[in-house]
Design a protein around this motif. Structure first.
Motif, PDB file in Angstrom:
ATOM      1  N   VAL A  82     106.185  16.507   5.797  1.00  0.00           N
ATOM      2  CA  VAL A  82     106.510  15.594   4.543  1.00  0.00           C
ATOM      3  C   VAL A  82     105.337  15.002   3.934  1.00  0.00           C
ATOM      4  O   VAL A  82     104.973  15.182   2.676  1.00  0.00           O
ATOM      5  CB  VAL A  82     107.446  14.432   4.684  1.00  0.00           C
ATOM      6  CG1 VAL A  82     107.623  13.393   3.605  1.00  0.00           C
ATOM      7  CG2 VAL A  82     109.010  14.844   5.168  1.00  0.00           C
TER       8      VAL A  82
ATOM      9  N   VAL B 121     114.510  14.226   1.921  1.00  0.00           N
ATOM     10  CA  VAL B 121     113.870  15.082   2.806  1.00  0.00           C
ATOM     11  C   VAL B 121     114.768  16.355   3.128  1.00  0.00           C
ATOM     12  O   VAL B 121     115.883  15.946   3.946  1.00  0.00           O
ATOM     13  CB  VAL B 121     113.307  14.475   4.241  1.00  0.00           C
ATOM     14  CG1 VAL B 121     112.574  15.384   5.198  1.00  0.00           C
ATOM     15  CG2 VAL B 121     112.220  13.553   3.764  1.00  0.00           C
TER      16      VAL B 121
ATOM     17  N   LEU C  93     110.286  18.213   0.739  1.00  0.00           N
ATOM     18  CA  LEU C  93     110.452  16.944  -0.259  1.00  0.00           C
ATOM     19  C   LEU C  93     111.389  17.581  -1.418  1.00  0.00           C
ATOM     20  O   LEU C  93     110.994  18.513  -1.981  1.00  0.00           O
ATOM     21  CB  LEU C  93     109.201  16.406  -0.772  1.00  0.00           C
ATOM     22  CG  LEU C  93     108.693  15.280   0.079  1.00  0.00           C
ATOM     23  CD1 LEU C  93     107.120  15.085  -0.394  1.00  0.00           C
ATOM     24  CD2 LEU C  93     109.568  14.216   0.167  1.00  0.00           C
TER      25      LEU C  93
END
Length: 490
Positions: A117, A139, A156
């Motif tokens: 991430v 996510v 993302l």
């Protein structure tokens, strides 16, 4: 509504989910022989120039970034009714929110996800884009091949709140999820990548501690946070110090950028993670590609409406079996909450009362018993707008309780107390706050016999009218998602 047969050149297989601002469909790219997700602006926003502009901006922001850890936009177009759509990568392994509903991640898995991430955020920042809403639902996971073996990769999604950095000093809509948002964002200040760093650190805290660092009920509360509480999980003190630094109230005290935070986190956990890292296992039931157009399988069908036997003013109760598998309908939840709306983590429907006064987005399971007709509040004579939606007829009764929501307009001012639930073991103190200019009072009841949570909320929407909202859900996050989707037009 039934699924369209095609969106642009793409045959549609089924609805993945829908929210107040967009619907996402699972479709098929015949030219590339691959499933895709197509996000379409909701038809009620077609004539809203700003909504259309923000929708298109999301695609442009995503298109700027070349990263395996950011959802890709492959194509864009416009339907005959002028609604724009985006063709995006399909996440076949659900969201982080889905995974956390099943079980917590190990320390190694948590660090692995945060690193990916973080890589996605850094790619956005290098292209001059802020995400502004890093949270578990945004996510997304998909299957990738690594050394010939299928593994899960994080990326993302949802840039509905995304902003170009050169726009960050201009007046923008304050948005974000209160428990993860940075204080400067909650205060509406100009932003830089350190706002996303704060949110990533809050997500890290959640994954390592098993709980969110804050339980903010509003952005006002997030504007002046205390330092995050101790992790209390046996991890090194250095790890706690790294997270606290990244979540410093003063952004000048945070790390210079997201890679610096991720590197410090990994260093602090040396000896506490596996080498090579433990990957999140692939769920084989979710890796099946979408059926090609023309194969068997039904398309999305209309949902039916039933009138529940609700008693005006009566409290409701809920129970729902624990989620045991991530449904394909939830795999693109992060894409559904564009423009700052807090959307649901399962396939959902937006319901509106017959007068067009109230709307709410609920899980599809809650639409088995829907009543959108007006009600007569206690001690009143005139009918008022109301909605009841639940998992079954009688969901709000005590004999066979379910889960659902009741909303009703009624005359009056904020009461000193809300309906009580003595059957529940814990009653959290009433919280009185303001949101969007409206005063409201909220009380939560937990450890109830049905195993869930009941939330009572009363909102002063005009000088002499209230909106009463009651939600019963399996867990607090599901209840808050529904509460945050309520919209009222008076």
């Amino acid at each position: 509504m039934s699924a369209p047969s095609r969106l642009g050149r793409y045959p549609v297989r089924r609805r993945i989910g829908s929210g107040a601002f967009a619907t996402v469909w699972l479709a098929y790219d015949e030219q590339l022989d691959s499933p895709v997700a197509i996000k379409v602006l909701a038809d009620n926003w077609t004539e809203d120039f700003h909504a259309r502009q923000r929708f298109v901006e999301e695609g442009r922001f995503l298109r700027k970034v070349e990263s395996p850890h950011v959802v890709s936009v492959y194509d864009a177009g416009e339907l005959p009714d002028s609604r724009p759509y985006l063709v995006m990568s399909y996440a076949d392994q659900g969201s982080l929110a889905d995974r956390l509903d099943l079980e917590p991640l190990t320390v190694s898995q948590a660090v692995h996800v945060i690193a990916q991430v973080g890589a996605g955020l850094h790619a956005l920042h290098q292209r001059g884009v802020l995400h502004r809403d890093v949270k578990p639902a945004n996510v997304l996971f998909r299957t990738v091949e690594v050394n010939g073996a299928p593994q899960v990769s994080a990326m993302l999604g949802d840039l509905g709140l995304g902003k170009a950095m050169d726009m960050s000093s201009r007046l923008t809509i304050i948005g974000g999820t209160p428990s993860f948002v940075s204080p400067e964002q909650a205060q509406g200040e100009p932003l830089d990548p350190r706002a996303d760093q704060f949110s990533l650190a809050a997500l890290t805290y959640l994954l390592l501690a098993g709980r969110a660092p804050y339980n903010h009920a509003s952005l006002n509360a997030a504007a002046d946070p205390a330092p995050p509480p101790p992790l209390d999980n046996g991890l090194p003190a250095e790890t706690e110090a790294v997270i606290s630094k990244a979540m410093a109230k003063d952004r000048e005290e945070r790390y210079a950028d997201v890679p610096a935070f991720v590197a410090a986190l990994s260093t602090s956990l040396a000896g506490h993670t596996d080498e090579p890292p433990t990957w999140i296992p692939v769920d084989p039931d979710l890796t099946l590609p979408a059926p090609r157009p023309g194969t068997s399988g039904s398309l999305d069908t209309d949902w039916t409406t039933q009138a529940p036997s609700r008693k005006p003013g009566a409290p409701a109760r809920l129970s729902r079996k624990r989620l045991t598998a991530v449904g394909l309908a939830a795999v693109l939840v992060g894409l559904l909450s564009g423009f700052g709306a807090h959307e649901l983590i399962v396939t959902d429907r937006t319901i509106e009362d017959v007068s067009g006064t109230i709307s709410v987005t609920v899980p599809e399971a809650w639409t088995r018993a829907v009543d959108t007709e007006q009600w007569v509040p206690p001690d009143a004579e005139a009918e008022q707008a109301s909605i009841s939606a639940g998992t079954a007829v009688g969901w709000n009764q005590n004999d066979d309780p379910g889960q659902g929501i009741f909303l009703g307009v009624l005359p009056g001012e904020l009461p000193p107390v809300v309906p009580q639930h003595p059957e529940c073991e814990v009653t959290r103190p009433a919280v009185t706050d303001r949101r969007n200019g409206d005063s409201y009072m909220t009380v939560e009841f937990t450890d109830c016999p049905h195993g869930g949570i009941t939330i009572e909320r009363v909102i002063q929407v005009t000088a002499n009218r209230l909106l009463w909202v009651q939600v019963r859900a399996e867990d607090r996050s599901a209840a808050i998602e529904v509460l945050d989707s309520v919209k009222l037009s008076l």
